[in-house]
Design a protein around this motif. Sequence first.
Motif, PDB file in Angstrom:
ATOM      1  N   VAL A  45     -15.573 -16.435 -11.397  1.00 38.38           N
ATOM      2  CA  VAL A  45     -14.639 -15.612 -10.638  1.00 38.38           C
ATOM      3  C   VAL A  45     -14.187 -16.446  -9.448  1.00 38.38           C
ATOM      4  O   VAL A  45     -15.020 -16.932  -8.685  1.00 38.38           O
ATOM      5  CB  VAL A  45     -15.294 -14.301 -10.156  1.00 38.38           C
ATOM      6  N   ASP A  46     -12.883 -16.628  -9.325  1.00 42.08           N
ATOM      7  CA  ASP A  46     -12.302 -17.408  -8.221  1.00 42.08           C
ATOM      8  C   ASP A  46     -12.944 -18.787  -8.077  1.00 42.08           C
ATOM      9  O   ASP A  46     -13.261 -19.243  -6.980  1.00 42.08           O
ATOM     10  CB  ASP A  46     -12.401 -16.639  -6.903  1.00 42.08           C
ATOM     11  N   GLY A  47     -13.180 -19.444  -9.197  1.00 42.73           N
ATOM     12  CA  GLY A  47     -13.686 -20.809  -9.185  1.00 42.73           C
ATOM     13  C   GLY A  47     -15.178 -20.954  -8.969  1.00 42.73           C
ATOM     14  O   GLY A  47     -15.681 -22.065  -8.830  1.00 42.73           O
TER      15      GLY A  47
ATOM     16  N   ASP B 296     -12.193 -15.584 -14.555  1.00 45.83           N
ATOM     17  CA  ASP B 296     -11.356 -16.688 -15.025  1.00 45.83           C
ATOM     18  C   ASP B 296     -11.863 -17.273 -16.340  1.00 45.83           C
ATOM     19  O   ASP B 296     -11.079 -17.559 -17.234  1.00 45.83           O
ATOM     20  CB  ASP B 296     -11.318 -17.820 -13.979  1.00 45.83           C
ATOM     21  N   ARG B 297     -13.169 -17.488 -16.418  1.00 45.16           N
ATOM     22  CA  ARG B 297     -13.763 -18.127 -17.600  1.00 45.16           C
ATOM     23  C   ARG B 297     -15.105 -17.493 -17.909  1.00 45.16           C
ATOM     24  O   ARG B 297     -15.775 -16.974 -17.023  1.00 45.16           O
ATOM     25  CB  ARG B 297     -13.972 -19.624 -17.346  1.00 45.16           C
TER      26      ARG B 297
ATOM     27  N   LYS C 266     -11.594 -10.534 -18.100  1.00 46.98           N
ATOM     28  CA  LYS C 266     -10.966 -11.811 -18.460  1.00 46.98           C
ATOM     29  C   LYS C 266      -9.777 -11.602 -19.386  1.00 46.98           C
ATOM     30  O   LYS C 266      -8.697 -12.151 -19.165  1.00 46.98           O
ATOM     31  CB  LYS C 266     -11.978 -12.740 -19.117  1.00 46.98           C
TER      32      LYS C 266
ATOM     33  N   ARG D 125      -7.050  -9.333 -17.593  1.00 46.32           N
ATOM     34  CA  ARG D 125      -6.749  -9.753 -16.219  1.00 46.32           C
ATOM     35  C   ARG D 125      -6.918  -8.596 -15.231  1.00 46.32           C
ATOM     36  O   ARG D 125      -6.117  -8.387 -14.330  1.00 46.32           O
ATOM     37  CB  ARG D 125      -5.349 -10.357 -16.104  1.00 46.32           C
TER      38      ARG D 125
END
Length: 108
Positions: A91-93, A80-81, A56, A59
């Motif tokens: 990861v990827d939403g 991502d969060r 995170k 990146r």
Amino acid sequence: MRKKLEGNGMWETSRMMIPEHVRAANLYRKEQRKRQRIQLDDQELELFGLAIAESKEQRKEIAIKIFDEWEQLRVVGVVDRIDYYKRRFMVDGEWFFLVDVENVDISN
């Protein structure tokens, strides 16, 4: 002399099963394919958490092996969060729980 239960005897060709037995046999075969969760110690979980945090912050792409009862899942992407309270990461939403992580490989 030939026995009826051998060769192509009368009993060998009558292989009917009642529907309840068919369902039970199918359920049994399905349960046999179910994967068992591996037990990780706290140190391994901490290392996985550090790799996820590094992905995170820097990146970096990460490959994560996730537990699933029926198949081996592999998630590849950048974290991502991170939700520290619920011990999960995105990861990827899509959210994944840290307790489901079996292995982590971070790219250089």
